[in-house]
Design a protein around this motif. Sequence first.
Motif, PDB file in Angstrom:
ATOM      1  N   ARG A 164      -8.614  12.982   5.956  1.00  0.00           N
ATOM      2  CA  ARG A 164      -9.676  12.100   5.485  1.00  0.00           C
ATOM      3  C   ARG A 164      -9.203  11.306   4.264  1.00  0.00           C
ATOM      4  NH1 ARG A 164     -14.755  12.927   7.533  1.00  0.00           N
ATOM      5  NH2 ARG A 164     -15.040  14.774   8.843  1.00  0.00           N
ATOM      6  N   MET A 165      -9.711  10.113   4.152  1.00  0.00           N
ATOM      7  CA  MET A 165      -9.362   9.268   3.022  1.00  0.00           C
ATOM      8  C   MET A 165     -10.119   9.738   1.781  1.00  0.00           C
ATOM      9  SD  MET A 165      -9.493   5.113   2.768  1.00  0.00           S
ATOM     10  CE  MET A 165     -11.288   5.022   2.698  1.00  0.00           C
ATOM     11  N   GLN A 166      -9.383  10.158   0.761  1.00  0.00           N
ATOM     12  CA  GLN A 166      -9.999  10.616  -0.479  1.00  0.00           C
ATOM     13  C   GLN A 166     -10.152   9.494  -1.497  1.00  0.00           C
ATOM     14  OE1 GLN A 166     -11.016  14.049  -1.074  1.00  0.00           O
ATOM     15  NE2 GLN A 166     -10.818  13.843   1.148  1.00  0.00           N
ATOM     16  N   ALA A 167      -9.258   8.523  -1.437  1.00  0.00           N
ATOM     17  CA  ALA A 167      -9.336   7.414  -2.392  1.00  0.00           C
ATOM     18  C   ALA A 167      -8.548   6.236  -1.859  1.00  0.00           C
ATOM     19  CB  ALA A 167      -8.798   7.839  -3.762  1.00  0.00           C
ATOM     20  N   PHE A 168      -9.007   5.051  -2.225  1.00  0.00           N
ATOM     21  CA  PHE A 168      -8.295   3.819  -1.876  1.00  0.00           C
ATOM     22  C   PHE A 168      -8.661   2.740  -2.882  1.00  0.00           C
ATOM     23  CE2 PHE A 168      -6.380   0.425   0.303  1.00  0.00           C
ATOM     24  CZ  PHE A 168      -7.264  -0.637   0.319  1.00  0.00           C
ATOM     25  N   GLY A 169      -7.649   2.024  -3.342  1.00  0.00           N
ATOM     26  CA  GLY A 169      -7.907   0.947  -4.279  1.00  0.00           C
ATOM     27  C   GLY A 169      -6.672   0.612  -5.081  1.00  0.00           C
ATOM     28  N   PRO A 170      -6.805  -0.109  -6.206  1.00  0.00           N
ATOM     29  CA  PRO A 170      -5.654  -0.438  -7.046  1.00  0.00           C
ATOM     30  C   PRO A 170      -4.907   0.824  -7.482  1.00  0.00           C
ATOM     31  CG  PRO A 170      -7.548  -1.746  -7.691  1.00  0.00           C
ATOM     32  CD  PRO A 170      -8.042  -0.750  -6.693  1.00  0.00           C
ATOM     33  N   LYS A 171      -3.600   0.746  -7.516  1.00  0.00           N
ATOM     34  CA  LYS A 171      -2.762   1.926  -7.741  1.00  0.00           C
ATOM     35  C   LYS A 171      -3.090   2.633  -9.052  1.00  0.00           C
ATOM     36  CE  LYS A 171       1.537   1.280  -8.828  1.00  0.00           C
ATOM     37  NZ  LYS A 171       2.998   0.984  -8.773  1.00  0.00           N
ATOM     38  N   GLU A 172      -3.173   1.894 -10.154  1.00  0.00           N
ATOM     39  CA  GLU A 172      -3.385   2.536 -11.443  1.00  0.00           C
ATOM     40  C   GLU A 172      -4.726   3.262 -11.493  1.00  0.00           C
ATOM     41  OE1 GLU A 172      -2.409  -0.506 -10.962  1.00  0.00           O
ATOM     42  OE2 GLU A 172      -0.331  -0.440 -11.675  1.00  0.00           O
TER      43      GLU A 172
ATOM     44  N   LEU B  10       0.843  -1.198   0.000  1.00  0.00           N
ATOM     45  CA  LEU B  10       0.000   0.000   0.000  1.00  0.00           C
ATOM     46  C   LEU B  10       0.877   1.247   0.000  1.00  0.00           C
ATOM     47  CD1 LEU B  10      -2.774   1.462   0.332  1.00  0.00           C
ATOM     48  CD2 LEU B  10      -2.410   1.282   2.812  1.00  0.00           C
ATOM     49  N   GLY B  11       0.636   2.126  -0.938  1.00  0.00           N
ATOM     50  CA  GLY B  11       1.275   3.429  -0.925  1.00  0.00           C
ATOM     51  C   GLY B  11       0.312   4.453  -0.350  1.00  0.00           C
ATOM     52  N   VAL B  12       0.809   5.290   0.561  1.00  0.00           N
ATOM     53  CA  VAL B  12      -0.004   6.342   1.177  1.00  0.00           C
ATOM     54  C   VAL B  12       0.552   7.671   0.702  1.00  0.00           C
ATOM     55  CG1 VAL B  12      -0.864   7.343   3.320  1.00  0.00           C
ATOM     56  CG2 VAL B  12      -0.419   4.883   3.189  1.00  0.00           C
ATOM     57  N   ILE B  13      -0.277   8.436  -0.012  1.00  0.00           N
ATOM     58  CA  ILE B  13       0.167   9.717  -0.545  1.00  0.00           C
ATOM     59  C   ILE B  13      -0.806  10.806  -0.121  1.00  0.00           C
ATOM     60  CG2 ILE B  13       1.306   8.652  -2.521  1.00  0.00           C
ATOM     61  CD1 ILE B  13      -1.070   9.535  -4.244  1.00  0.00           C
ATOM     62  N   GLY B  14      -0.376  12.028  -0.279  1.00  0.00           N
ATOM     63  CA  GLY B  14      -1.191  13.172   0.084  1.00  0.00           C
ATOM     64  C   GLY B  14      -0.300  14.351   0.396  1.00  0.00           C
ATOM     65  N   PRO B  15      -0.873  15.545   0.449  1.00  0.00           N
ATOM     66  CA  PRO B  15      -0.056  16.731   0.730  1.00  0.00           C
ATOM     67  C   PRO B  15       0.495  16.703   2.153  1.00  0.00           C
ATOM     68  CG  PRO B  15      -2.394  17.280   0.754  1.00  0.00           C
ATOM     69  CD  PRO B  15      -2.296  15.876   0.260  1.00  0.00           C
ATOM     70  N   SER B  16       1.485  17.550   2.415  1.00  0.00           N
ATOM     71  CA  SER B  16       2.055  17.654   3.758  1.00  0.00           C
ATOM     72  C   SER B  16       0.975  18.060   4.749  1.00  0.00           C
ATOM     73  CB  SER B  16       3.191  18.689   3.776  1.00  0.00           C
ATOM     74  OG  SER B  16       4.238  18.281   2.916  1.00  0.00           O
ATOM     75  N   GLY B  17       1.023  17.433   5.911  1.00  0.00           N
ATOM     76  CA  GLY B  17       0.042  17.755   6.943  1.00  0.00           C
ATOM     77  C   GLY B  17      -1.283  17.065   6.774  1.00  0.00           C
ATOM     78  N   SER B  18      -1.346  16.094   5.865  1.00  0.00           N
ATOM     79  CA  SER B  18      -2.633  15.417   5.639  1.00  0.00           C
ATOM     80  C   SER B  18      -2.870  14.264   6.605  1.00  0.00           C
ATOM     81  CB  SER B  18      -2.707  14.900   4.201  1.00  0.00           C
ATOM     82  OG  SER B  18      -1.642  14.008   3.928  1.00  0.00           O
TER      83      SER B  18
ATOM     84  N   ASP C 189       0.888  -2.209  -4.952  1.00  0.00           N
ATOM     85  CA  ASP C 189      -0.241  -2.466  -5.848  1.00  0.00           C
ATOM     86  C   ASP C 189      -1.510  -1.741  -5.416  1.00  0.00           C
ATOM     87  OD1 ASP C 189      -0.446  -4.022  -3.551  1.00  0.00           O
ATOM     88  OD2 ASP C 189      -1.596  -5.594  -4.568  1.00  0.00           O
ATOM     89  N   GLN C 190      -1.515  -1.171  -4.193  1.00  0.00           N
ATOM     90  CA  GLN C 190      -2.670  -0.439  -3.688  1.00  0.00           C
ATOM     91  C   GLN C 190      -2.234   0.991  -3.353  1.00  0.00           C
ATOM     92  OE1 GLN C 190      -5.875  -2.004  -3.242  1.00  0.00           O
ATOM     93  NE2 GLN C 190      -4.861  -3.631  -4.401  1.00  0.00           N
ATOM     94  N   LEU C 191      -3.200   1.892  -3.401  1.00  0.00           N
ATOM     95  CA  LEU C 191      -2.875   3.288  -3.114  1.00  0.00           C
ATOM     96  C   LEU C 191      -3.982   3.897  -2.263  1.00  0.00           C
ATOM     97  CD1 LEU C 191      -0.540   5.175  -3.897  1.00  0.00           C
ATOM     98  CD2 LEU C 191      -1.989   6.097  -5.720  1.00  0.00           C
TER      99      LEU C 191
END
Length: 582
Positions: A546-554, A363-371, A537-539
Amino acid sequence: MAAAPGVRRSELGEALRACRNAFIGVGVMSCMINLLYLTGSLFMLEVYDRVLPSRSVPTLIGLIILASGLYVAQGVLDLIRGRILGRVGTSLDEALNARVFDTVVRLPLVAGGRGEGLQPLRDLDNIRSFLGGMGPGAFFDLPWLPFYLAICFAFHVLIGVTALIGAIILVTLTVMTEFLSRDPARQALGLAARRNDLAATSRRNAEVLVSMGMSGRMSRRWADANQNYLDGNQRASDVAGGLGAIAKVMRMMLQSAVLAVGAYLVIHQEATAGIIIAGSILSARALAPVDLAIAHWKSFIAARQSWHRLTHLLQSMPVRATPTLLQTPSSRLSVEAISILPPGDQRVIVQDVTFALTAGNGLGVIGPSGSGKSSLVRALVGVWQPARGKVRIDGAALDQWSSDALGRYIGYLPQDVELFAGSVAQNISRFDPEATSDAIIAAAKEAGVHEMIIKMREGYDTQVGEQGTALSAGQAQRVGLARALYGNPFLIVLDEPNSNLDTEGDEALTRAIRGARERGAIVVVVAHRPIGIEAVDQLLVLRDGRMQAFGPKETVLAQVLQPRVTAPSPIKIVSDGGVAKP
């Protein structure tokens, strides 16, 4: 004495109760010592009232031999009493030092930045030092003051009254010392803590201070903090020292007053010459514990404040019960609507995050700083407890594991990597005394740092120095990655693992993530650079906690990177690749 129902005994009190036999022995020795303290008075009484009138040298020699034996016995008992009290302090430290250290480690995770730092360890040192000093002996001698006064009254009522007046004055000074020194001592302690925090912060940020010309300004701040501490400490010392000097002068005046009263009685033939000297010595001995207690009152106040602080802290962070050992996790990580508050704060940083991963997922966790990315991964490894919701491994919530048991199945690389003083091998093996060379080298190879390590001057035995200062930031991060992979943990959480890596390090990181997933581990990676999520494989996308999106990376990347004409609604990508919009 049994504790009342529902009342929890102090751990410090329990540790001292374990030494009650030693305190009983000290009390018995104090009884014998105080009886032997009469030796000087009785010796002088016999010399003046028997030896001098009779001019008997054999009597004098016999008294000298008898007094010498009693003095030696008194000295031996005093020595043994001091050593017993010292060992009581050591026993208290041995019983509680591991518990206090565990509290120091856990405290930042509960209280956050408002924790007391190393103050609990200093508090334990204060208590041990006081118990091993001369202060407790004075308190054991204080109850004998009425006994000595009674003997003074037996000599003559006027001698007893004089000694009693002196005792009242000195006891009053003791009470004044208690009330007048309490606040200055507490203020001095707070000022000392602030001064020490400033020094520790400056030491950690020495490069920043020197490179940006801040050292002079910080030196001035240090000088101000140090001056405030010195002023506060001086006020506390002035109170205790001033009253101690007054007590010392009063004791000397009392001794002279008893001599004067004795001389008056001899002139009127109401007492003998021996009573003059014996009464003077005895009255001085009666008030010596009070004088000694005042002299050590500052250390007593410090020990008492340390006792209260440490008792409150240990009660607020009770010993964690060891839960039933669960099976080795192997299949699933689930996050159930967790919300996270920083320790000691009421701000919600992460809110209502839900997802699930199975063995082999990355799982990759991405988002702006402070998220809230780092806050989320701290909850995943059990460092922070969610305010709401649960993190489960194979269906069991993390709080069903002890930290030592769970730690074997978790690999964690924090954002700020800090190694411990020791060898590279010790750091990789998490200082496991039973670690094998094969396991250490296997973790290093999986992290891609084996070649880098063997090129060091002493290879795996290279000392990394305090806080890992002997290694570069990139080397420390790669050794930290090997530490996270040691023991083939089931859950591996990497918080910006490539922030200090070069191209070679990035490639090694990608291989390590893929290798861990291939053996069935779950890998969670927080990343700001695309290379960090190449092997997942997941993002999961976080924004404002708050979680904006979750699922397969592509699929998630396609949604996140698409042009936005209007403000997007929160998106959740479900496991089959579909898109659900509120």
